[in-house]
Structures are given as C-alpha cells and as structure tokens.
Design a protein around this motif. Structure first.
Motif, PDB file in Angstrom:
ATOM      1  N   GLY A  83      48.301  33.527  31.643  1.00  0.00           N
ATOM      2  CA  GLY A  83      46.954  33.191  31.161  1.00  0.00           C
ATOM      3  C   GLY A  83      45.895  33.738  32.098  1.00  0.00           C
ATOM      4  O   GLY A  83      46.142  33.912  33.299  1.00  0.00           O
ATOM      5  N   SER A  85      43.276  32.349  33.184  1.00  0.00           N
ATOM      6  CA  SER A  85      42.896  31.387  34.225  1.00  0.00           C
ATOM      7  C   SER A  85      43.790  31.603  35.449  1.00  0.00           C
ATOM      8  O   SER A  85      43.314  31.612  36.580  1.00  0.00           O
ATOM      9  N   TYR A 109      30.835  30.346  32.104  1.00  0.00           N
ATOM     10  CA  TYR A 109      31.916  29.550  31.534  1.00  0.00           C
ATOM     11  C   TYR A 109      32.439  28.577  32.603  1.00  0.00           C
ATOM     12  O   TYR A 109      32.753  29.001  33.717  1.00  0.00           O
ATOM     13  N   PHE A 112      35.589  28.705  35.538  1.00  0.00           N
ATOM     14  CA  PHE A 112      35.662  29.518  36.757  1.00  0.00           C
ATOM     15  C   PHE A 112      35.451  28.686  38.015  1.00  0.00           C
ATOM     16  O   PHE A 112      36.126  28.878  39.018  1.00  0.00           O
ATOM     17  N   ASP A 187      36.177  40.455  33.463  1.00  0.00           N
ATOM     18  CA  ASP A 187      36.803  39.589  32.453  1.00  0.00           C
ATOM     19  C   ASP A 187      36.437  40.145  31.081  1.00  0.00           C
ATOM     20  O   ASP A 187      35.277  40.095  30.662  1.00  0.00           O
ATOM     21  N   PHE A 190      37.186  39.103  25.525  1.00  0.00           N
ATOM     22  CA  PHE A 190      36.651  39.234  24.158  1.00  0.00           C
ATOM     23  C   PHE A 190      36.339  40.691  23.798  1.00  0.00           C
ATOM     24  O   PHE A 190      35.576  40.956  22.860  1.00  0.00           O
ATOM     25  N   SER A 229      48.950  36.904  29.701  1.00  0.00           N
ATOM     26  CA  SER A 229      47.764  37.708  29.999  1.00  0.00           C
ATOM     27  C   SER A 229      48.137  38.784  30.985  1.00  0.00           C
ATOM     28  O   SER A 229      49.274  38.848  31.433  1.00  0.00           O
TER      29      SER A 229
HETATM   30  C1  PLP Z   1      35.437  34.347  29.317  1.00  0.00           C
HETATM   31  C2  PLP Z   1      36.780  33.683  29.402  1.00  0.00           C
HETATM   32  N1  PLP Z   1      37.673  34.101  30.329  1.00  0.00           N
HETATM   33  C3  PLP Z   1      38.899  33.532  30.430  1.00  0.00           C
HETATM   34  C4  PLP Z   1      39.275  32.497  29.614  1.00  0.00           C
HETATM   35  C5  PLP Z   1      40.673  31.909  29.761  1.00  0.00           C
HETATM   36  O1  PLP Z   1      41.536  32.642  28.964  1.00  0.00           O
HETATM   37  P1  PLP Z   1      43.127  32.298  28.845  1.00  0.00           P
HETATM   38  O2  PLP Z   1      43.291  31.526  27.582  1.00  0.00           O
HETATM   39  O3  PLP Z   1      43.789  33.640  28.768  1.00  0.00           O
HETATM   40  O4  PLP Z   1      43.495  31.550  30.081  1.00  0.00           O
HETATM   41  C6  PLP Z   1      38.377  32.017  28.645  1.00  0.00           C
HETATM   42  C7  PLP Z   1      38.758  30.916  27.751  1.00  0.00           C
HETATM   43  O5  PLP Z   1      38.043  30.498  26.878  1.00  0.00           O
HETATM   44  C8  PLP Z   1      37.099  32.638  28.537  1.00  0.00           C
HETATM   45  O6  PLP Z   1      36.204  32.215  27.632  1.00  0.00           O
END
Ligand code: PLP
Length: 378
Positions: A83, A85, A109, A112, A187, A190, A229
């Motif tokens: 993931g 995170s 967000y 972080f 990051d 999206f 991820s």
């Molecule tokens: C901008 C952003 N980065 C990272 C993440 C975390 O992503 P993951 O589900 O791969 O841990 C999110 C989750 O909403 C997010 O909005």
C-alpha cells in the motif's frame, strides 16, 4: 486532528451516506474474470518464494505500464509494498531520522501526518495557492526549507484540491530540490484520472534529482483490498537507495503473493477498465460542479483530475465542523470538513464524486438544497 464531535454524530446509529471516500468504494467494479485468471496462476504455483522487491514478473509488468505512458524504467528501480501508506513510511525511514523534516502541501491529505508521526518525523507544510488553481506557492516552499529538511512531497493529482501540477511548476520544484539537495516524493495515485489532457506531467521524467514515484492498484484499478503498491526510485543514486530500501522491505518479507501473481494480468487487461472509469469520473465531475455552480457564494477550482472536489462556501455564520454536522443531521450525508486537511481558514468541504451517477446526483441535489436553505436562514 479533532474529530470527536463529528464522530459522536457518526456513532449515533443513523444510516449515513459517506460522500468523501476516493476510489476505494466498498465494492470494486474491476472485472472479476481478470482477477480469477491471476488467482488461477497463484493456485498453479503457490510456492513461497519471497523476493523483497516483489516478483520480477510483476515488476516487469509495471515497467511496461509506464513505458506506454512515456516513462522508461527498469525492474531494478521498482519495489512492491503493501500500500502507498507503507511506501511513505519506508521512504521516511530511509531518508530521515527522528526530528528531520518533510515538506508536504497544504491543504493536505490527513494520513501523511499520521505516518510521519509514526516515523518520528516532523511535517512542515508549504502552501498551495487557491487563486492559482492550487499550484505550489514556490516562494513559500523554498522559505520552509531548513537544514533539517530532507524531502519535498508532491501530490498530483491532488487530494483534496483536484489540481495537477503543471510541467512548469514541476521544473521549478526540481530546481529548488537540486539547490537544496533534497529528494522528491511524487504521489501519483490518481494519475490515471486526468480530465481533458493528453498526458500527465510526471516529475521523474523532467530531471535527475533523486525521486520516489508512488502508485498502486488501490486507486488505479479500484482494488484497495489487494494491498499492492509500488515505489519507483529514479535519479541520482537510485541504485544505492534501492539497496537500502530493500533492507527495509525485507524486514516484513515480501508483500502479498496472491496480489503479485494477479498484477501482470491486471495490468495487461485493465486498460479498458481505467479508460471507462476515467470517463465516468469526468462525467461525475461535470455533474457535481454544474449543480454547485447554480449556488451563490460557492466557489471551487474545477478538478483537473482525481475523484475529489474541494468547495468553499462563503457567507454562512458557521465553521466547517458545524456545517458538516448540520448537513449530516439534515440529510444523512457526510462530507469532510476542510480542517481534516489542515485547512480551516474559511469554510471548505471536500466531497468525492467517485460513486455511481444516480447516487451522486441524488446526494449532490440534497447538499445544494441544504446550502440554499442555510443561505436563506442567514
Ligand atoms: C493522495 C493519496 N495518497 C496515498 C493514499 C493511500 O493509498 P493506498 O490505498 O495505496 O495506501 C491515498 C488514499 O486515499 C491518497 O488519497
């Protein structure tokens, strides 16, 4: 972050519609047939052969995915994680020691800061300029750099603003990073959901500063449950950084092997899913913004990508928290207040337009009706 009053309402037992989550909705719409194919491969060879970087086949598929998008990388530059995170956490541990600083955009967000706290790292925020479509205030960014700063983190398409950092902005960030010898985290979770543009500006393709590009299956394919991820390390010294990162990832051994087996098929067969999802999101974005534009004293920068809209509501005698609680009580809809994103100077709310069109239309209409009623009462 103070969420108690909101939590209390959420816990009262009333059915609440959440209009705030990104692409990780409760049900995935990714074609089950493609997943089954990958799962069959796992069943065909369920041997445990952990590779701390992730399986070579999966990493090769990721290279192909990026090649199609104009970014040439080698499988050795990739590490799989459970993931994004976790990717953040590992990079923080790699680059910073307790007390060091990481620069993050504001609004930001909320996750972080929590991850940085766990890594005992301080987050310092640089400003995104609302008046310039939420591009980076570069002067502010540079003013926040001090001897403890290690990394500049970029989030594009941005959560919550929906802005995409332009090539010109990214090139200036690279100049700053070079001058102060800082690494970059980009990051891009999206990045596939960009509206009306042919290509997405990717910082790693513009320079040779040490860069960690993040993405994964969670948003791109709407598969957060697979917990898969990747981190791409590029720029000066990537080889040494990969080696060190590998030691970190090895601590937890390899990530989920089933997901790794599925990944090549997901990537090979998932392009039409991405295209269809992007079209749907763009349509939903138009629908949401069209409805909100009919209201007085409501403003926003129309999202250039991603599933979120960050909306400013002027002229109400309440703050963002009160607004969200009243909205929940009146309509049963939960949106995020701006303060979740460290942005409570004015009344901002975040809403997600990732849901089904019919569901979205019904709920946006309710929100608009509620805002109008508040404005009349005022
Ligand atoms: C901008 C952003 N980065 C990272 C993440 C975390 O992503 P993951 O589900 O791969 O841990 C999110 C989750 O909403 C997010 O909005």
């Amino acid at each position: 972050m103070k969420i108690n009053r909101i939590e209390q309402v959420l816990k009262q037992g009333r059915k609440i519609v959440h209009l705030s989550s990104g692409l990780s909705g409760r049900e995935s719409h990714f074609p089950a047939g493609i997943l089954k194919k990958g799962f069959q491969k796992f069943l065909g060879n369920p041997l445990y052969q952990p590779d701390s970087k992730g399986s070579l086949e999966a990493r090769k598929s990721i290279c192909t995915w990026y090649r199609k998008r104009g970014f040439q990388i080698h499988p050795e530059q990739i590490l799989l994680t459970s993931g994004t995170s976790e990717s953040y956490f590992e990079i923080f541990k790699l680059l910073a020691k307790a007390g060091d600083e990481i620069l993050f955009p504001n609004p930001s967000y909320p996750l972080f800061e929590t991850i940085a706290d766990m890594a005992e790292i301080k987050v310092s925020f640089y400003r995104l300029d609302e008046k310039r479509g939420w591009q980076i205030d570069l002067e502010d960014l540079e003013s926040k750099i001090n001897p403890k700063t290690r990394v500049i983190a970029l989030v594009s398409p941005n959560n919550p603003t929906g802005s995409i950092l332009s090539a010109a902005t990214l090139k200036k960030v690279l100049e700053i990073a070079k001058k102060h010898r800082l690494a970059i985290i980009s990051d891009e979770v999206f990045s596939e959901f960009v509206f009306g543009k042919k290509s997405f500006p990717r910082i790693a393709t513009f320079g040779n500063s040490l860069t960690f590009t993040l993405n994964g299956l969670s948003k791109t394919y709407g598969l957060p449950g697979l917990k898969l991820s990747w981190i791409i390390v590029s720029g000066i010294g990537w080889e040494q950084q990969v080696e060190k990162l590998e030691h970190l990832t090895d601590t937890f051994l390899a990530c989920n092997q089933i997901g790794q087996c599925m990944l090549p098929d997901i990537i090979r067969c998932g392009e039409s899913f991405i295209a269809q999802y992007r079209r749907q999101l763009e349509k939903n974005c138009d629908l949401t913004t069209r409805n909100l534009l009919e209201l007085k004293n409501v403003s926003f920068h129309k999202p250039e990508g991603g599933p979120f809209l960050f909306v400013k509501i002027n002229g109400l005698a309440m703050n963002d928290e009160e607004f969200v609680i009243k909205l929940m009580k009146a309509t049963g809809i939960f949106v995020h207040p701006g303060y979740f994103y460290d942005y409570d100077k004015e009344l901002f709310i975040l809403l997600s337009f990732a849901g089904e069109e019919k569901f979205l239309k019904k709920n946006i209409e309710k929100i608009c009706k509620f805002i109008k009623a508040c404005q009349v009462r005022r």
